[in-house]
Design an enzyme around this catalytic site. Structure first.
Site: not given
Length: 260
Positions: A44, A110, A144
């Site tokens: 990431e 995200k 994540c």
């Protein structure tokens, strides 16, 4: 279409808010790898570390890093994926790019902002899950903190591979390893998690613990903590499908929709 897919993840330290140094370092690492590979997975925010100052490092979709990823994909004839800070229409995104050898780019913003670090204040969240078709494999890429939310990853599309990239700190690394295996088991799919190592500018420590697990949660490639290196495995869709068909667990999925 290919029954097999070779995937490699790079576990590495990141230079803080320095995209040029980071892409140079990753290019060196990619050139060190001497096995055939179909997909390379980077951590990431691989160009900057997990910064909450997006204005320091943001790029456009025509920027240096995107062009670099396209060049790597074309030169090596593989797909490369990782997330970086993108500015678009006045907003900042923690955006995952999946770049194919043709230059085609799929992207995912995200969904779950890490509020503990204030990510929701610095970045605009995405609201669209994507499934990428590459070499006949259906791939679900996530980032994540998304790992903590199984509903977002649930395998309603019968995807074949789940990808996570992260800056996941050492203080909660047990959750990282446990949840990666849980996502693989519940979705009956190969899962790769690529995390960074080192210490960032906020003194957060990262041990990596990058791993590939199979559709039953078995570790099939793993790196030792705090070690620079590669995880690598050749996935086999036929083997995975045989187990899925034999056990039939995905046939019993609950049916519901997510409200945004």
């Amino acid at each position: 279409m290919s029954e097999t897919l070779s995937i490699m993840g790079i576990q590495a330290d990141l230079a803080w808010e320095n995209p040029i140094e980071n892409i140079q370092n990753f290019e060196t690492k990619i050139n060190e790898f001497d096995k055939a590979v179909d997909i390379i997975v980077l951590p990431e925010m691989f160009t900057s570390g997990f910064t909450m100052q997006p204005n320091h490092v943001a790029e456009s979709m025509n920027g240096t890093t995107v062009l670099w990823m396209q060049n790597i994909a074309k030169e090596k004839q593989l797909a490369i994926t990782g997330s970086l800070v993108i500015k678009e229409n006045g907003n900042y995104y923690n955006r995952l790019l999946f770049v194919q050898p043709s230059g085609k780019i799929d992207y995912y913003d995200k969904r779950h902002s890490f509020t503990l670090a204030g990510e929701h204040k610095a970045y605009t969240s995405g609201n669209k899950k994507i499934i990428i078709d590459y070499k006949g494999w259906k791939i679900c890429p996530l980032i994540c903190y998304d790992l903590r939310f199984p509903v977002w990853a649930r395998n309603t599309e019968s995807y074949d591979l789940l990808i996570y990239m992260a800056n996941w700190p050492i203080t909660r690394i047990k959750a990282w390893e446990t949840l990666l295996k849980a996502r693989a088991i519940e979705n009956m799919c190969y899962t790769i998690g690529v995390n960074r190592i080192g210490i960032d500018a906020n003194d957060y420590k990262y041990s990596g613990n990058s791993i590939i697990v199979d559709f039953l949660g078995k570790e099939i490639s793993k790196l030792q903590p705090n070690k620079y290196g590669f995880i690598y495995f050749t996935l086999n869709k036929k083997v995975q499908n045989n187990v899925r068909n034999k056990l039939g667990f995905l046939n019993d999925r609950d049916t519901f929709k997510i409200d945004y």
